[in-house]
Write an enzyme that holds these catalytic residues in place. Structure first.
Site, PDB file in Angstrom:
ATOM      1  N   ASN A   9      12.226  -9.959  -9.395  1.00 15.42           N
ATOM      2  CA  ASN A   9      11.777 -11.123 -10.037  1.00 15.42           C
ATOM      3  C   ASN A   9      10.241 -10.950 -10.321  1.00 15.42           C
ATOM      4  O   ASN A   9       9.572 -11.149  -9.386  1.00 15.42           O
ATOM      5  CB  ASN A   9      11.919 -12.314  -9.257  1.00 15.42           C
ATOM      6  CG  ASN A   9      11.353 -13.440  -9.725  1.00 15.42           C
ATOM      7  OD1 ASN A   9      10.884 -13.609 -10.869  1.00 15.42           O
ATOM      8  ND2 ASN A   9      11.348 -14.661  -8.955  1.00 15.42           N
ATOM      9  N   LYS A  11       8.255 -12.882 -11.765  1.00 13.68           N
ATOM     10  CA  LYS A  11       7.562 -13.886 -11.950  1.00 13.68           C
ATOM     11  C   LYS A  11       6.334 -13.949 -12.999  1.00 13.68           C
ATOM     12  O   LYS A  11       7.036 -13.315 -14.106  1.00 13.68           O
ATOM     13  CB  LYS A  11       6.830 -14.190 -10.507  1.00 13.68           C
ATOM     14  CG  LYS A  11       7.943 -14.276  -9.225  1.00 13.68           C
ATOM     15  CD  LYS A  11       7.356 -14.673  -8.038  1.00 13.68           C
ATOM     16  CE  LYS A  11       8.443 -14.706  -6.833  1.00 13.68           C
ATOM     17  NZ  LYS A  11       8.137 -15.315  -5.840  1.00 13.68           N
ATOM     18  N   HIS A  92      15.317 -21.369  -8.858  1.00 16.19           N
ATOM     19  CA  HIS A  92      14.341 -20.785  -7.989  1.00 16.19           C
ATOM     20  C   HIS A  92      13.486 -21.883  -7.458  1.00 16.19           C
ATOM     21  O   HIS A  92      13.224 -22.951  -7.984  1.00 16.19           O
ATOM     22  CB  HIS A  92      13.373 -19.704  -8.797  1.00 16.19           C
ATOM     23  CG  HIS A  92      12.434 -18.771  -7.828  1.00 16.19           C
ATOM     24  ND1 HIS A  92      11.536 -19.316  -7.236  1.00 16.19           N
ATOM     25  CD2 HIS A  92      12.699 -17.518  -7.431  1.00 16.19           C
ATOM     26  CE1 HIS A  92      10.839 -18.276  -6.349  1.00 16.19           C
ATOM     27  NE2 HIS A  92      11.819 -17.240  -6.545  1.00 16.19           N
ATOM     28  N   GLU A  94      10.318 -22.155  -6.938  1.00 18.33           N
ATOM     29  CA  GLU A  94       9.210 -22.488  -7.624  1.00 18.33           C
ATOM     30  C   GLU A  94       9.297 -23.321  -8.852  1.00 18.33           C
ATOM     31  O   GLU A  94       8.691 -23.988  -9.382  1.00 18.33           O
ATOM     32  CB  GLU A  94       8.409 -21.158  -7.983  1.00 18.33           C
ATOM     33  CG  GLU A  94       7.848 -20.409  -6.739  1.00 18.33           C
ATOM     34  CD  GLU A  94       7.538 -18.553  -6.942  1.00 18.33           C
ATOM     35  OE1 GLU A  94       8.091 -18.422  -8.080  1.00 18.33           O
ATOM     36  OE2 GLU A  94       7.669 -18.354  -5.919  1.00 18.33           O
ATOM     37  N   GLU A 164      16.895 -17.778  -0.516  1.00 20.32           N
ATOM     38  CA  GLU A 164      15.364 -17.361  -0.266  1.00 20.32           C
ATOM     39  C   GLU A 164      14.775 -18.611   0.343  1.00 20.32           C
ATOM     40  O   GLU A 164      14.640 -19.671  -0.230  1.00 20.32           O
ATOM     41  CB  GLU A 164      14.992 -17.479  -1.735  1.00 20.32           C
ATOM     42  CG  GLU A 164      15.345 -16.482  -2.776  1.00 20.32           C
ATOM     43  CD  GLU A 164      14.236 -16.114  -3.619  1.00 20.32           C
ATOM     44  OE1 GLU A 164      13.920 -14.706  -3.782  1.00 20.32           O
ATOM     45  OE2 GLU A 164      13.874 -16.744  -4.504  1.00 20.32           O
ATOM     46  N   GLY A 170       6.511 -14.788  -0.639  1.00 20.14           N
ATOM     47  CA  GLY A 170       5.193 -14.309  -0.766  1.00 20.14           C
ATOM     48  C   GLY A 170       4.370 -14.450   0.329  1.00 20.14           C
ATOM     49  O   GLY A 170       3.166 -14.383   0.257  1.00 20.14           O
ATOM     50  N   SER A 209       9.943 -11.805   0.755  1.00 22.09           N
ATOM     51  CA  SER A 209       9.112 -10.709   1.499  1.00 22.09           C
ATOM     52  C   SER A 209       9.951  -9.584   1.898  1.00 22.09           C
ATOM     53  O   SER A 209       9.742  -8.705   2.761  1.00 22.09           O
ATOM     54  CB  SER A 209       8.371 -11.193   2.661  1.00 22.09           C
ATOM     55  OG  SER A 209       7.534 -12.406   2.652  1.00 22.09           O
ATOM     56  N   GLY A 230      10.357 -10.090  -5.161  1.00 19.91           N
ATOM     57  CA  GLY A 230       9.238 -10.418  -5.728  1.00 19.91           C
ATOM     58  C   GLY A 230       7.933  -9.442  -5.950  1.00 19.91           C
ATOM     59  O   GLY A 230       8.321  -8.548  -6.661  1.00 19.91           O
ATOM     60  N   GLY A 231       7.133  -9.747  -4.971  1.00 17.50           N
ATOM     61  CA  GLY A 231       5.963  -8.830  -5.123  1.00 17.50           C
ATOM     62  C   GLY A 231       6.368  -7.088  -5.042  1.00 17.50           C
ATOM     63  O   GLY A 231       5.740  -6.414  -6.175  1.00 17.50           O
TER      64      GLY A 231
HETATM   65  P1  13P Z   1       8.255 -12.037  -2.543  1.00 15.26           P
HETATM   66  O1  13P Z   1       9.307 -11.047  -2.574  1.00 15.26           O
HETATM   67  O2  13P Z   1       7.238 -11.761  -3.297  1.00 15.26           O
HETATM   68  O3  13P Z   1       8.460 -13.018  -1.177  1.00 15.26           O
HETATM   69  O4  13P Z   1       9.253 -13.158  -3.602  1.00 15.26           O
HETATM   70  C1  13P Z   1      10.483 -13.514  -3.309  1.00 15.26           C
HETATM   71  C2  13P Z   1      11.059 -14.338  -4.444  1.00 15.26           C
HETATM   72  O5  13P Z   1      10.581 -15.372  -4.740  1.00 15.26           O
HETATM   73  C3  13P Z   1      11.835 -13.614  -5.471  1.00 15.26           C
HETATM   74  O6  13P Z   1      12.438 -14.479  -6.250  1.00 15.26           O
END
Ligand code: 13P
Length: 245
Positions: A9, A11, A92, A94, A164, A170, A209, A230-231
């Site tokens: 993802n 983002k 998600h 967010e 999640e 994050g 994470s 994510g990251g």
């Molecule tokens: P991180 O892997 O950056 O913690 O993000 C997870 C996420 O929200 C994937 O959708």
């Protein structure tokens, strides 16, 4: 045996040049898991072009719950479907937090995606306050239930679920493999109550994470079928390492 699935993802990250380099890196090496990347809308056509003929799938990070009409800024599932989009994240945290998406809206989005053969990746997860109050299973259960109620068994058989925990996104704080497994097992049990066959086949991904150094441990758990990253999905080496964990 369910095949492992690892979805990146991105983002709100990326540029044409950075995406091209990232996708070339991801395509270049094999991964044991099935891989997909969920990119911002303007880059989906780039993903379609650069990933065509590769094993890597691609998807969107959201989709409208509406079919068409006066919904400025929204993107319809039919539009994504025209491009051959494989996945759409729905719900998600967010989106739930910053855009007020309710459980009902998330379920409606999942239905729209399915209408156009896009696999909705339904995201659920509790906040830290909810976990500390002992409400984790109640919260994720409620989020999942809206989708279970809205979808037929045939439709449920075509979704991916992602757990999640909001406090792990994050933050560098990952749920332990035991904590994640406990929630994944509870989620699968809820799906089993609706249809055991669907539950046994459903991919339930963990996100929050996930990094190359914790992925193998998480993915070794019986109800964790891969990750939503994510990251670490923004670096080809890290994403591939997770795909091979
Ligand atoms: P991180 O892997 O950056 O913690 O993000 C997870 C996420 O929200 C994937 O959708």
């Amino acid at each position: 045996m369910r095949q492992k699935l690892v979805i990146g993802n991105w983002k709100m990250h990326g540029s044409l040049a950075a995406n091209a380099a990232l996708l070339e890196g991801i395509k270049a090496a094999p991964a044991r898991a099935k891989l997909a990347v969920c990119a911002p809308f303007p880059y989906l056509a780039q993903c379609q072009t650069l990933l065509s003929g590769s094993q890597v799938a691609w998807g969107a990070q959201d989709v409208s719950s509406e079919a068409r009409g006066a919904f400025t800024g929204e993107v319809a599932a039919s539009m994504l479907g025209e491009f051959g989009c494989g996945y759409a994240l729905v719900g998600h945290s967010e989106r739930r937090t910053y855009h007020g998406e309710t459980d009902a809206v998330v379920a409606a989005k999942a239905l729209r995606a399915l209408e156009f053969d896009i696999v909705p990746v339904v995201c659920v997860g509790e906040t830290l306050a909810e976990r500390e109050a002992g409400q984790t299973e109640a919260v994720v259960g409620r989020q999942l239930q809206a989708v279970l109620d809205a979808l037929s068994i045939e439709q449920l058989g075509r979704i991916v679920l992602a757990y999640e925990p909001v406090w792990a996104i994050g933050t560098g704080k990952t749920a332990t493999s035991a904590q994640a497994q406990e929630v994944h097992a509870a989620l699968r049990a809820r799906v089993t109550a609706k249809d055991a066959g669907v539950a046994a086949r459903m991919a339930i991904l963990y996100g929050g994470s996930v990094k190359p150094d914790n992925a193998a441990e998480l993915f070794s758990m019986s109800d964790i079928d891969g990750g939503l990253i994510g990251g670490a999905s923004l670096k080809a080496d890290d994403f591939l390492a997770i795909g091979n964990a």
